[in-house]
Design a protein around this motif. Structure first.
Motif, PDB file in Angstrom:
ATOM      1  N   GLY A   1       2.023   5.035   7.416  1.00  0.00           N
ATOM      2  CA  GLY A   1       1.131   3.978   7.873  1.00  0.00           C
ATOM      3  C   GLY A   1      -0.254   4.443   8.277  1.00  0.00           C
ATOM      4  N   ASN A   2      -0.619   5.644   7.892  1.00  0.00           N
ATOM      5  CA  ASN A   2      -1.935   6.180   8.223  1.00  0.00           C
ATOM      6  C   ASN A   2      -2.863   6.127   7.016  1.00  0.00           C
ATOM      7  N   PHE A   3      -4.160   6.241   7.288  1.00  0.00           N
ATOM      8  CA  PHE A   3      -5.140   6.410   6.227  1.00  0.00           C
ATOM      9  C   PHE A   3      -6.102   7.515   6.636  1.00  0.00           C
ATOM     10  N   ILE A   4      -6.724   8.132   5.643  1.00  0.00           N
ATOM     11  CA  ILE A   4      -7.624   9.262   5.860  1.00  0.00           C
ATOM     12  C   ILE A   4      -9.035   8.784   5.561  1.00  0.00           C
TER      13      ILE A   4
ATOM     14  N   VAL B   1      -3.407   2.830  10.258  1.00  0.00           N
ATOM     15  CA  VAL B   1      -4.173   1.765   9.609  1.00  0.00           C
ATOM     16  C   VAL B   1      -4.023   0.434  10.347  1.00  0.00           C
ATOM     17  N   ASP B   2      -2.839   0.121  10.838  1.00  0.00           N
ATOM     18  CA  ASP B   2      -2.664  -1.143  11.564  1.00  0.00           C
ATOM     19  C   ASP B   2      -3.418  -1.112  12.890  1.00  0.00           C
ATOM     20  N   GLY B   3      -3.388   0.025  13.564  1.00  0.00           N
ATOM     21  CA  GLY B   3      -4.136   0.171  14.815  1.00  0.00           C
ATOM     22  C   GLY B   3      -5.633   0.053  14.589  1.00  0.00           C
ATOM     23  N   PHE B   4      -6.105   0.623  13.490  1.00  0.00           N
ATOM     24  CA  PHE B   4      -7.529   0.529  13.156  1.00  0.00           C
ATOM     25  C   PHE B   4      -7.918  -0.926  12.930  1.00  0.00           C
TER      26      PHE B   4
ATOM     27  N   LYS C   1       0.841  -1.208   0.000  1.00  0.00           N
ATOM     28  CA  LYS C   1       0.000   0.000   0.000  1.00  0.00           C
ATOM     29  C   LYS C   1       0.870   1.250   0.000  1.00  0.00           C
ATOM     30  N   GLN C   2       0.339   2.300  -0.647  1.00  0.00           N
ATOM     31  CA  GLN C   2       1.053   3.580  -0.702  1.00  0.00           C
ATOM     32  C   GLN C   2       0.040   4.711  -0.702  1.00  0.00           C
TER      33      GLN C   2
END
Length: 165
Positions: A130-133, A145-148, A106-107
């Motif tokens: 490593g985040n997503f919006i 994203v991994d925490g989510f 992912k990017q």
């Protein structure tokens, strides 16, 4: 002559890669500019509709529309998060503009979707580090994203789509 053809094929592939990268960068930048917006929050309406409903799919749809990307639809409407989370989605694949990539690949600018059992899924746009919006209960925000994924026991799979047109 043979080398000219190989050079043209190489350059064509390079141009395709640059175009893909440019569009995914536009997708990411557009999403990043919406952080803290309440337009897609669960508590507000979207175009006069959908109050008290999750609108993460509408957030992704609007971002794609804003940058001129092809938007998947089902029955003439924006697809839901669980449809984004289906790696075999005819609605997404039918556009000819998205391909699945591995989670580890992912990017920024990729669409990341989480399938949940028994409830609506969730969808957002990959950011950096490593985040997503995504659109959340009160505003658009950036999350790990991994925490989510690990914090939601109902998530059964994750699909990552890359825009290719």
């Amino acid at each position: 002559m043979q080398y000219q053809h190989l050079l043209l094929l190489y350059l064509s592939g390079l141009m395709l890669t640059l175009t893909e990268g440019q569009k995914t960068t536009q997708i990411y930048e557009s999403a990043k500019n919406k952080i803290n917006s309440t337009k897609w929050s669960k508590a507000t309406t979207w175009n006069g509709k959908y109050r008290d409903m999750w609108k993460c799919n509408l957030f992704v749809y609007d971002i794609l529309q804003e940058v001129g990307a092809t938007t998947p639809k089902k029955w003439g409407m924006q697809i839901l998060a669980n449809e984004w989370a289906d790696p075999n989605s005819a609605s997404v694949k039918g556009t000819g503009c998205y391909k699945t990539v591995s989670y580890s690949s992912k990017q920024k600018g990729d669409i990341v979707a989480f399938k949940r059992n028994g409830s609506s899924g969730h969808v957002g746009i990959m950011s950096t580090n490593g985040n997503f919006i995504s659109a959340l209960r009160y505003k658009v925000d950036s999350l790990d994203v991994d925490g989510f994924r690990s914090g939601d026991s109902f998530i059964v799979s994750t699909t990552v789509w890359r825009y290719t047109c």
